[in-house]
Design an enzyme around this catalytic site. Structure first.
Site, PDB file in Angstrom:
ATOM      1  CG  PHE A   1      49.261  30.751  48.918  1.00 16.05           C
ATOM      2  CD1 PHE A   1      50.448  31.084  48.205  1.00 16.05           C
ATOM      3  CD2 PHE A   1      48.055  31.181  48.602  1.00 16.05           C
ATOM      4  CE1 PHE A   1      50.179  32.241  47.391  1.00 16.05           C
ATOM      5  CE2 PHE A   1      48.018  32.083  47.328  1.00 16.05           C
ATOM      6  CZ  PHE A   1      49.142  32.538  46.995  1.00 16.05           C
TER       7      PHE A   1
ATOM      8  CD  GLN B   1      39.607  35.383  51.540  1.00 16.39           C
ATOM      9  OE1 GLN B   1      40.120  35.358  50.319  1.00 16.39           O
ATOM     10  NE2 GLN B   1      39.729  34.260  52.285  1.00 16.39           N
TER      11      GLN B   1
ATOM     12  CG  HIS C   1      44.087  39.739  49.999  1.00 16.49           C
ATOM     13  ND1 HIS C   1      45.255  39.858  50.726  1.00 16.49           N
ATOM     14  CD2 HIS C   1      43.999  38.556  49.556  1.00 16.49           C
ATOM     15  CE1 HIS C   1      46.205  39.343  50.058  1.00 16.49           C
ATOM     16  NE2 HIS C   1      45.617  38.291  49.539  1.00 16.49           N
TER      17      HIS C   1
ATOM     18  CG  LEU D   1      45.564  40.858  45.873  1.00 19.96           C
ATOM     19  CD1 LEU D   1      44.692  40.981  47.095  1.00 19.96           C
ATOM     20  CD2 LEU D   1      45.299  39.934  45.138  1.00 19.96           C
TER      21      LEU D   1
ATOM     22  CD  GLU E   1      47.636  33.929  51.306  1.00 24.94           C
ATOM     23  OE1 GLU E   1      46.399  34.369  51.446  1.00 24.94           O
ATOM     24  OE2 GLU E   1      47.711  32.496  51.597  1.00 24.94           O
TER      25      GLU E   1
ATOM     26  NE  ARG F   1      44.201  35.112  51.009  1.00 21.39           N
ATOM     27  CZ  ARG F   1      44.065  34.804  49.680  1.00 21.39           C
ATOM     28  NH1 ARG F   1      42.766  35.039  49.239  1.00 21.39           N
ATOM     29  NH2 ARG F   1      45.063  34.614  48.842  1.00 21.39           N
TER      30      ARG F   1
ATOM     31  CG  HIS G   1      40.633  39.040  47.904  1.00 22.63           C
ATOM     32  ND1 HIS G   1      41.346  39.636  46.717  1.00 22.63           N
ATOM     33  CD2 HIS G   1      41.111  37.912  47.776  1.00 22.63           C
ATOM     34  CE1 HIS G   1      41.781  38.726  46.027  1.00 22.63           C
ATOM     35  NE2 HIS G   1      41.831  37.638  46.674  1.00 22.63           N
TER      36      HIS G   1
ATOM     37  NE  ARG H   1      38.782  32.777  47.842  1.00 19.79           N
ATOM     38  CZ  ARG H   1      40.153  33.025  47.417  1.00 19.79           C
ATOM     39  NH1 ARG H   1      41.067  32.038  46.764  1.00 19.79           N
ATOM     40  NH2 ARG H   1      40.685  33.907  46.983  1.00 19.79           N
TER      41      ARG H   1
ATOM     42  CB  SER I   1      39.313  31.169  44.257  1.00 18.05           C
ATOM     43  OG  SER I   1      38.374  31.610  43.364  1.00 18.05           O
TER      44      SER I   1
HETATM   45  C1  FAD Z   1      43.484  40.760  42.261  1.00 13.87           C
HETATM   46  C2  FAD Z   1      42.931  39.376  42.580  1.00 13.87           C
HETATM   47  C3  FAD Z   1      44.108  38.382  42.517  1.00 13.87           C
HETATM   48  C4  FAD Z   1      43.517  36.987  42.981  1.00 13.87           C
HETATM   49  N1  FAD Z   1      44.558  35.930  43.091  1.00 13.87           N
HETATM   50  C5  FAD Z   1      43.971  34.692  43.117  1.00 13.87           C
HETATM   51  C6  FAD Z   1      44.933  33.672  43.158  1.00 13.87           C
HETATM   52  O1  FAD Z   1      46.301  33.900  43.289  1.00 13.87           O
HETATM   53  N2  FAD Z   1      44.514  32.445  43.603  1.00 13.87           N
HETATM   54  C7  FAD Z   1      43.131  32.124  43.873  1.00 13.87           C
HETATM   55  O2  FAD Z   1      42.958  30.825  43.868  1.00 13.87           O
HETATM   56  N3  FAD Z   1      42.163  32.988  43.354  1.00 13.87           N
HETATM   57  C8  FAD Z   1      42.542  34.386  43.307  1.00 13.87           C
HETATM   58  N4  FAD Z   1      41.672  35.394  43.168  1.00 13.87           N
HETATM   59  C9  FAD Z   1      40.202  35.057  43.192  1.00 13.87           C
HETATM   60  C10 FAD Z   1      40.007  34.421  41.762  1.00 13.87           C
HETATM   61  O3  FAD Z   1      40.882  34.980  40.744  1.00 13.87           O
HETATM   62  C11 FAD Z   1      38.465  34.757  41.447  1.00 13.87           C
HETATM   63  O4  FAD Z   1      37.659  34.260  42.394  1.00 13.87           O
HETATM   64  C12 FAD Z   1      38.247  33.987  40.285  1.00 13.87           C
HETATM   65  O5  FAD Z   1      39.046  34.378  39.250  1.00 13.87           O
HETATM   66  C13 FAD Z   1      36.879  34.269  39.729  1.00 13.87           C
HETATM   67  O6  FAD Z   1      36.561  33.748  38.504  1.00 13.87           O
HETATM   68  P1  FAD Z   1      35.079  33.639  37.769  1.00 13.87           P
HETATM   69  O7  FAD Z   1      35.045  32.976  36.511  1.00 13.87           O
HETATM   70  O8  FAD Z   1      34.122  33.172  38.686  1.00 13.87           O
HETATM   71  O9  FAD Z   1      34.715  35.042  37.408  1.00 13.87           O
HETATM   72  P2  FAD Z   1      35.479  36.337  36.812  1.00 13.87           P
HETATM   73  O10 FAD Z   1      36.827  36.009  36.271  1.00 13.87           O
HETATM   74  O11 FAD Z   1      35.296  37.573  37.615  1.00 13.87           O
HETATM   75  O12 FAD Z   1      34.720  36.387  35.582  1.00 13.87           O
HETATM   76  C14 FAD Z   1      33.200  36.880  35.884  1.00 13.87           C
HETATM   77  C15 FAD Z   1      32.691  37.029  34.230  1.00 13.87           C
HETATM   78  O13 FAD Z   1      31.145  37.265  34.546  1.00 13.87           O
HETATM   79  C16 FAD Z   1      30.790  38.136  33.611  1.00 13.87           C
HETATM   80  N5  FAD Z   1      29.495  38.781  34.215  1.00 13.87           N
HETATM   81  C17 FAD Z   1      29.300  39.128  35.381  1.00 13.87           C
HETATM   82  N6  FAD Z   1      28.149  39.655  35.509  1.00 13.87           N
HETATM   83  C18 FAD Z   1      27.391  39.311  34.321  1.00 13.87           C
HETATM   84  C19 FAD Z   1      26.241  39.552  33.835  1.00 13.87           C
HETATM   85  N7  FAD Z   1      24.908  39.720  34.620  1.00 13.87           N
HETATM   86  N8  FAD Z   1      25.854  39.386  32.413  1.00 13.87           N
HETATM   87  C20 FAD Z   1      27.193  38.983  31.635  1.00 13.87           C
HETATM   88  N9  FAD Z   1      28.308  38.646  32.072  1.00 13.87           N
HETATM   89  C21 FAD Z   1      28.415  38.970  33.356  1.00 13.87           C
HETATM   90  C22 FAD Z   1      32.169  39.067  33.566  1.00 13.87           C
HETATM   91  O14 FAD Z   1      32.239  39.880  32.424  1.00 13.87           O
HETATM   92  C23 FAD Z   1      33.086  38.173  33.614  1.00 13.87           C
HETATM   93  O15 FAD Z   1      33.598  37.708  32.308  1.00 13.87           O
HETATM   94  C24 FAD Z   1      42.116  36.541  43.046  1.00 13.87           C
HETATM   95  C25 FAD Z   1      41.290  37.607  42.887  1.00 13.87           C
HETATM   96  C26 FAD Z   1      41.575  39.166  42.605  1.00 13.87           C
HETATM   97  C27 FAD Z   1      40.511  40.050  42.500  1.00 13.87           C
END
Ligand code: FAD
Length: 573
Positions: free
Chosen positions: A120, A233, A235, A245, A248, A279, A347, A383, A388
């Site tokens: 990566f 970031q 992407h 997306l 990568e 990135r 991203h 990042r 992440s």
């Molecule tokens: C398309 C894509 C591909 C990616 N690929 C990778 C990868 O291969 N490797 C990597 O390391 N990272 C990757 N990332 C980044 C990584 O996936 C995310 O940074 C990470 O999954 C975020 O997880 P999280 O639990 O913080 O948030 P999320 O999974 O976004 O969850 C947030 C949660 O908060 C809830 N929420 C938000 N605000 C509120 C509120 N006010 N009240 C109640 N609930 C709320 C939502 O409902 C959701 O359940 C990718 C991101 C994307 C968009």
């Protein structure tokens, strides 16, 4: 109306939130999750490429180590990451992967049965573990299943709109329930905000629709600072036109980037790492090619080609099946036969809610944050891909443990109910006003202007004058919002318009913090590239940006970066 209570309330059901809830429950706490959506509909499910750990399973990564992974992360961050937090994350990486494996995560494997790893961007060795190109899907499912096994309640279809704090202590939350259309009062001794990313501020994003960052604003209004918000970031490879997306992993598997002359232009910008430079560097290189007329489309909205046609079809079908399908559906191109059009898009938010290496706020007792919405300072100014998911799993667990320890010594406070009720009444009045139709301004017009401003003036390349204009514009939009907006839909049940209006108020605050941080940071570092202040300026800006909400206004200050092992060096690839 009744006040509901759990000792710990986790906000958000993505990977970070579910991991936090599992850890808190396993440590004996009374914990529940509140979320907009069912856990496996959180954006974590969309993560494609993988999760990093220095397992050393790849033939080329025999010499990989915690130290090498941590160093790559710090260098990738352009030395803005707090080094003890990075080291902590990487020290826990191996056991985190094995734990997920034991929970049932179906990682892709080498012939000999060990967990597969691929290269990566910005990494010295191939160390990204993956489950085909559905890594987030697989990991989130096992974390959720674990929470089901432990009986952790998840309250879905609910948006947390206010953090109730008195005397700098968490008392509870005010929650909008889409299903009943009512506001609810929730009491807790501690809360863990795991609220995800903020791509919807720009609109042109790889993020899901619920990644508005609103939860960051809720924490900010409650007295917790936002940190390093100017670092966004972009992407390099999101599909032209809709910013879906293209992971990568496509370059990790050997994909090339080509300009309109067919040249692999990364030769000029990062001769050693080529397409697998970090990135921020690849995004700027694409942007530069487009600006100098070697892209496709217009200079304002141009793209280059991501070419995988030289790879065997079987490799694409086995390792990148979902990405191929996404490209087919959303751009009509089959990457086995044709190059696909890609451009940089929002991203990942490196900045977020300011917490320390134990995920705790020093400003508000009982407040914790983890996941993308938190800024624990492991990603700094840029990042690395695959870090992440790792941060979510590691610090999800840390925050759950820390909150469970904290609530052991706390007894419910007698004044909590009064404070919660007070905030509930204020929130109810605000909603009633929006429903009354007395407001004169169209919230969706304001949202469009916010997005246009951010995309045009606070993007990959930045300069003083456009940043100042953007800040003024955002402040004007905030004023228009405060003067009063109206809701067209008067339905109280499942009112998605109300959800967007709530989010918009938060997104305007976040936009202001981004503009303010970017305007004042007169240097280039990681994703923040000032054409009028070229070069990194460690003398003046080797520090975190903090923005606090003081008397309704954004107040800027700075905080030292914690450097314990690696002194800043020039960042070359
Ligand atoms: C398309 C894509 C591909 C990616 N690929 C990778 C990868 O291969 N490797 C990597 O390391 N990272 C990757 N990332 C980044 C990584 O996936 C995310 O940074 C990470 O999954 C975020 O997880 P999280 O639990 O913080 O948030 P999320 O999974 O976004 O969850 C947030 C949660 O908060 C809830 N929420 C938000 N605000 C509120 C509120 N006010 N009240 C109640 N609930 C709320 C939502 O409902 C959701 O359940 C990718 C991101 C994307 C968009």
């Amino acid at each position: 109306m009744q006040i509901k209570r759990h000792s710990i309330l986790v906000v958000g059901s993505g990977l970070a939130g579910m991991r936090a809830a599992v850890a808190a429950r396993e440590n004996g706490a009374d914990v529940a999750v509140i979320s907009i959506c069912q856990p496996v509909r959180s954006h974590s499910v969309a993560a494609q490429g993988g999760i990093n750990a220095p397992l050393g399973n790849h033939p080329e990564s025999k010499d990989d180590s915690v130290e090498r992974h941590a160093f790559d992360t710090v260098k990738g961050s352009d030395y803005l990451a707090d080094q003890p937090a990075v080291i902590k994350m990487i020290e826990l990486a191996k056991e985190t992967i094995y734990e997920l494996e034991h929970w049932g995560c179906p990682f892709s494997r080498f012939e000999d049965g060990r967990i597969g790893q691929r290269p990566f961007g910005g990494a010295g060795y191939p160390r990204t573990c993956f489950a085909a190109d559905r890594t987030g899907h697989s990991i989130l499912h096992v974390a959720w299943e674990r929470s089901v096994k432990l009986g952790v309640p998840v309250y879905e279809d609910r948006l947390v709109v206010r953090l109730v704090v008195r005397d700098q202590k968490v008392k509870g939350l005010i929650v909008y329930n889409f299903k009943s259309g009512e506001l609810e009062m929730w009491e807790c001794d501690a809360t863990i905000f795991a609220i995800g990313g903020a791509g919807q501020i720009y609109g042109a994003t790889s993020n899901a629709l619920n990644c508005t960052g609103f939860g960051m604003a809720v924490a900010y209004w409650g007295g917790v600072a936002l940190k390093d918000m100017e670092f966004i970031q972009f992407h390099p490879t999101t599909l032209y036109g809709n910013n879906v997306l293209i992971s990568e992993a496509a370059r990790g598997e050997g994909g090339y980037l080509r300009n309109n002359k067919g040249e692999r232009f990364m030769e000029k910008y990062a001769p050693e790492k080529m397409e697998l430079a970090p990135r921020d560097i690849v995004s700027r290189s694409i942007y530069q090619e487009v600006l100098e007329g070697r892209g496709y489309g217009t200079k304002e909205n141009g793209y280059v080609h991501l070419d995988l046609t030289h790879l065997p079809a079987e490799q694409i079908l086995e390792r990148l099946p979902q990405i191929r399908e996404l490209a087919l559906r959303f751009s009509g191109q089959d990457m086995i036969k044709d190059p696909i059009p890609v451009q940089p898009g929002f991203h990942y938010a490196m900045g977020g809610i300011h917490v320390d290496g134990n995920c705790a706020s020093k400003e508000v007792e009982g407040f914790y944050a983890c996941g993308e919405g938190a800024c624990i300072s492991v990603h700094g100014a840029n990042r690395l891909g695959g870090n992440s998911l790792l941060g979510c799993a590691v610090f999800g667990k840390v925050s759950g443990l820390e909150a469970a320890k904290f609530v052991e010594g706390v007894s419910p406070s007698p004044d909590a109910k009064y404070a919660i009720f007070e905030e509930f009444v204020k929130e109810q009045e605000k909603h009633d006003f929006w429903f009354s139709g007395e407001g004169k301004n169209d919230p969706f017009q304001i949202m469009q202007e916010m997005r246009d401003t951010m995309k045009l003036k606070v993007f990959v390349y930045r300069e003083e004058a456009p940043l100042a204009e953007a800040l003024n514009k955002i402040r004007e939009l905030k004023k228009r919002f405060k003067e009063g907006v109206y809701l067209k839909s008067k339905d109280r049940l499942y009112n998605r318009e109300l959800e967007w209006v709530l989010a918009l108020e938060g997104m305007l605050e976040l936009s202001e913090a981004i503009c303010l941080g970017a305007l004042e940071r007169k240097e280039c570092r990681g994703s923040h590239w000032r054409l009028d202040n070229m070069g990194r300026d460690d003398d003046n800006f080797l520090k975190h940006t903090l923005v606090n909400y003081v008397d309704g206004e954004a107040k800027l200050s700075y905080l030292d970066v914690i450097i314990t092992k690696w002194q800043p060096e020039e960042r070359k690839y």
